[in-house]
Design a protein around this motif. Structure first.
Motif, PDB file in Angstrom:
ATOM      1  N   ALA A  18       0.827  -1.208   0.000  1.00  0.00           N
ATOM      2  CA  ALA A  18       0.000   0.000   0.000  1.00  0.00           C
ATOM      3  C   ALA A  18       0.863   1.261   0.000  1.00  0.00           C
ATOM      4  N   VAL A  19       1.933   1.233   0.794  1.00  0.00           N
ATOM      5  CA  VAL A  19       2.838   2.386   0.827  1.00  0.00           C
ATOM      6  C   VAL A  19       3.531   2.554  -0.521  1.00  0.00           C
ATOM      7  N   ILE A  21       2.512   1.534  -3.523  1.00  0.00           N
ATOM      8  CA  ILE A  21       1.551   1.984  -4.537  1.00  0.00           C
ATOM      9  C   ILE A  21       1.250   3.475  -4.362  1.00  0.00           C
ATOM     10  N   SER A  22       1.131   3.912  -3.112  1.00  0.00           N
ATOM     11  CA  SER A  22       0.864   5.339  -2.863  1.00  0.00           C
ATOM     12  C   SER A  22       2.019   6.207  -3.337  1.00  0.00           C
ATOM     13  N   ILE A  23       3.230   5.792  -3.038  1.00  0.00           N
ATOM     14  CA  ILE A  23       4.403   6.576  -3.471  1.00  0.00           C
ATOM     15  C   ILE A  23       4.474   6.617  -4.995  1.00  0.00           C
ATOM     16  N   GLY A  25       2.042   6.200  -7.126  1.00  0.00           N
ATOM     17  CA  GLY A  25       0.892   6.930  -7.664  1.00  0.00           C
ATOM     18  C   GLY A  25       1.068   8.432  -7.580  1.00  0.00           C
ATOM     19  N   PHE A  26       1.586   8.921  -6.460  1.00  0.00           N
ATOM     20  CA  PHE A  26       1.743  10.365  -6.300  1.00  0.00           C
ATOM     21  C   PHE A  26       2.961  10.907  -7.042  1.00  0.00           C
ATOM     22  N   THR A  27       4.000  10.091  -7.239  1.00  0.00           N
ATOM     23  CA  THR A  27       5.170  10.600  -7.944  1.00  0.00           C
ATOM     24  C   THR A  27       5.070  10.427  -9.455  1.00  0.00           C
ATOM     25  N   TRP A  31      -1.312  11.276  -9.527  1.00  0.00           N
ATOM     26  CA  TRP A  31      -2.292  11.522  -8.487  1.00  0.00           C
ATOM     27  C   TRP A  31      -1.984  12.856  -7.829  1.00  0.00           C
ATOM     28  N   THR A  33      -3.355  15.726  -4.563  1.00  0.00           N
ATOM     29  CA  THR A  33      -4.235  15.953  -3.427  1.00  0.00           C
ATOM     30  C   THR A  33      -5.241  17.033  -3.799  1.00  0.00           C
TER      31      THR A  33
END
Length: 117
Positions: A18-19, A21-23, A25-27, A31, A33
């Motif tokens: 999860a961490v 995928i989040s990294i 996705g945002f980089t 994605w 905010t």
């Protein structure tokens, strides 16, 4: 109640995934905010309004009786001095405002094509 032996590594793997995928996705995934999206939308709106006001600025310059003197003065300057002088001409004032707009002054300078480029 006892948990199977694979539960602890499985939970760590899920958390790590999860961490990761989040990294990613945002980089790289694009994605954003809510705050970033709001800032980008506001910047785009300001830019578009400024571009829409350039013809008003150019019309103000064409109707100014002291246009030749002011253009000569603008042509002699460069950089920040040119932008400041453009703001002082009064051509870069948005309708309904009392003060010159820096972004409009820069866009109007580009529209005047003082450098011949």
């Amino acid at each position: 109640m006892t948990f199977p032996e694979w539960t602890k590594p499985g939970l760590y793997g899920a958390l790590g995934g999860a961490v990761a995928i989040s990294i990613l996705g945002f980089t790289w995934g694009g994605w954003t905010t809510s705050g970033s999206a709001q800032t980008m939308a506001q910047d785009l709106a300001i830019e578009e309004v400024t571009l829409a006001m350039v013809p008003v600025c150019l019309n103000n310059s064409e109707s100014d009786p002291e246009r030749a003197e002011k253009l000569t003065n603008l042509g002699d300057l460069s950089g920040f001095g040119r932008r400041k002088a453009m703001m002082e001409t009064g051509w870069a004032i948005r309708p309904g405002s009392d003060a010159s707009d820096r972004n409009l002054a820069e866009a109007c300078l580009a529209g005047l094509n003082l450098d011949g480029s």
